[in-house]
Design a protein around this motif. Structure first.
Motif, mmCIF file in Angstrom:
data_model
loop_
_atom_site.group_PDB
_atom_site.id
_atom_site.type_symbol
_atom_site.label_atom_id
_atom_site.label_comp_id
_atom_site.label_asym_id
_atom_site.label_seq_id
_atom_site.Cartn_x
_atom_site.Cartn_y
_atom_site.Cartn_z
ATOM 1 N N GLU A 20 0.834 -1.211 0.000
ATOM 2 C CA GLU A 20 0.000 0.000 0.000
ATOM 3 C C GLU A 20 0.865 1.255 0.000
ATOM 4 O O GLU A 20 0.569 2.220 -0.699
ATOM 5 C CB GLU A 20 -0.931 0.024 1.202
ATOM 6 N N LYS A 21 1.922 1.234 0.779
ATOM 7 C CA LYS A 21 2.816 2.390 0.832
ATOM 8 C C LYS A 21 3.428 2.648 -0.539
ATOM 9 O O LYS A 21 3.444 3.793 -1.018
ATOM 10 C CB LYS A 21 3.921 2.185 1.856
ATOM 11 N N ALA A 22 3.922 1.608 -1.169
ATOM 12 C CA ALA A 22 4.543 1.759 -2.484
ATOM 13 C C ALA A 22 3.544 2.287 -3.504
ATOM 14 O O ALA A 22 3.865 3.188 -4.294
ATOM 15 C CB ALA A 22 5.132 0.422 -2.944
ATOM 16 N N ARG A 23 2.332 1.758 -3.492
ATOM 17 C CA ARG A 23 1.291 2.217 -4.415
ATOM 18 C C ARG A 23 0.949 3.680 -4.162
ATOM 19 O O ARG A 23 0.779 4.464 -5.096
ATOM 20 C CB ARG A 23 0.045 1.351 -4.287
ATOM 21 N N PHE A 24 0.846 4.055 -2.892
ATOM 22 C CA PHE A 24 0.526 5.435 -2.518
ATOM 23 C C PHE A 24 1.625 6.389 -2.968
ATOM 24 O O PHE A 24 1.355 7.415 -3.600
ATOM 25 C CB PHE A 24 0.300 5.514 -1.002
ATOM 26 N N VAL A 25 2.854 6.061 -2.659
ATOM 27 C CA VAL A 25 3.984 6.916 -3.024
ATOM 28 C C VAL A 25 4.089 7.028 -4.547
ATOM 29 O O VAL A 25 4.284 8.126 -5.090
ATOM 30 C CB VAL A 25 5.297 6.391 -2.399
ATOM 31 N N ASP A 26 3.943 5.910 -5.248
ATOM 32 C CA ASP A 26 3.997 5.934 -6.714
ATOM 33 C C ASP A 26 2.905 6.824 -7.302
ATOM 34 O O ASP A 26 3.158 7.620 -8.211
ATOM 35 C CB ASP A 26 3.871 4.523 -7.298
ATOM 36 N N LEU A 27 1.690 6.699 -6.786
ATOM 37 C CA LEU A 27 0.585 7.514 -7.288
ATOM 38 C C LEU A 27 0.818 8.990 -6.981
ATOM 39 O O LEU A 27 0.559 9.855 -7.829
ATOM 40 C CB LEU A 27 -0.740 7.038 -6.706
ATOM 41 N N CYS A 28 1.314 9.286 -5.809
ATOM 42 C CA CYS A 28 1.630 10.673 -5.470
ATOM 43 C C CYS A 28 2.643 11.242 -6.460
ATOM 44 O O CYS A 28 2.483 12.373 -6.948
ATOM 45 C CB CYS A 28 2.161 10.786 -4.044
ATOM 46 N N GLU A 29 3.665 10.467 -6.779
ATOM 47 C CA GLU A 29 4.677 10.926 -7.733
ATOM 48 C C GLU A 29 4.060 11.154 -9.106
ATOM 49 O O GLU A 29 4.356 12.153 -9.768
ATOM 50 C CB GLU A 29 5.828 9.924 -7.817
ATOM 51 N N GLU A 30 3.183 10.255 -9.539
ATOM 52 C CA GLU A 30 2.503 10.416 -10.826
ATOM 53 C C GLU A 30 1.675 11.706 -10.850
ATOM 54 O O GLU A 30 1.550 12.341 -11.894
ATOM 55 C CB GLU A 30 1.567 9.235 -11.107
ATOM 56 N N LEU A 31 1.107 12.054 -9.710
ATOM 57 C CA LEU A 31 0.261 13.243 -9.605
ATOM 58 C C LEU A 31 1.055 14.490 -9.227
ATOM 59 O O LEU A 31 0.475 15.532 -8.937
ATOM 60 C CB LEU A 31 -0.851 12.987 -8.579
ATOM 61 N N ASP A 32 2.387 14.374 -9.228
ATOM 62 C CA ASP A 32 3.293 15.484 -8.925
ATOM 63 C C ASP A 32 3.030 16.098 -7.550
ATOM 64 O O ASP A 32 2.925 17.311 -7.379
ATOM 65 C CB ASP A 32 3.208 16.568 -10.006
#
Length: 56
Positions: A20-32
């Motif tokens: 979940e952490k990895a998915r959250f961090v990745d999505l945050c990065e995608e959304l700048d």
């Protein structure tokens, strides 16, 4: 006009599943944005929503 930000001088430690952490961090990065920014935004909205109900 710029908002005056309060000094960030405290930490909140949470335990979360690695995936979940990895998915959250990745999505945050995608959304700048950053994970920390989004968690702070959640906390502020949560407080506004629930504190306003207490005073109603």
């Amino acid at each position: 006009m710029q908002k005056k930000h309060k000094k960030k001088n405290s930490q909140l430690l949470i335990r979360i599943n690695d995936e979940e952490k990895a998915r959250f961090v990745d999505l945050c990065e995608e959304l700048d944005t950053s994970a920390a920014r989004e968690v702070r935004r959640f906390i502020r909205r949560f407080l506004e929503e629930h504190e306003s109900k207490e005073t109603s």
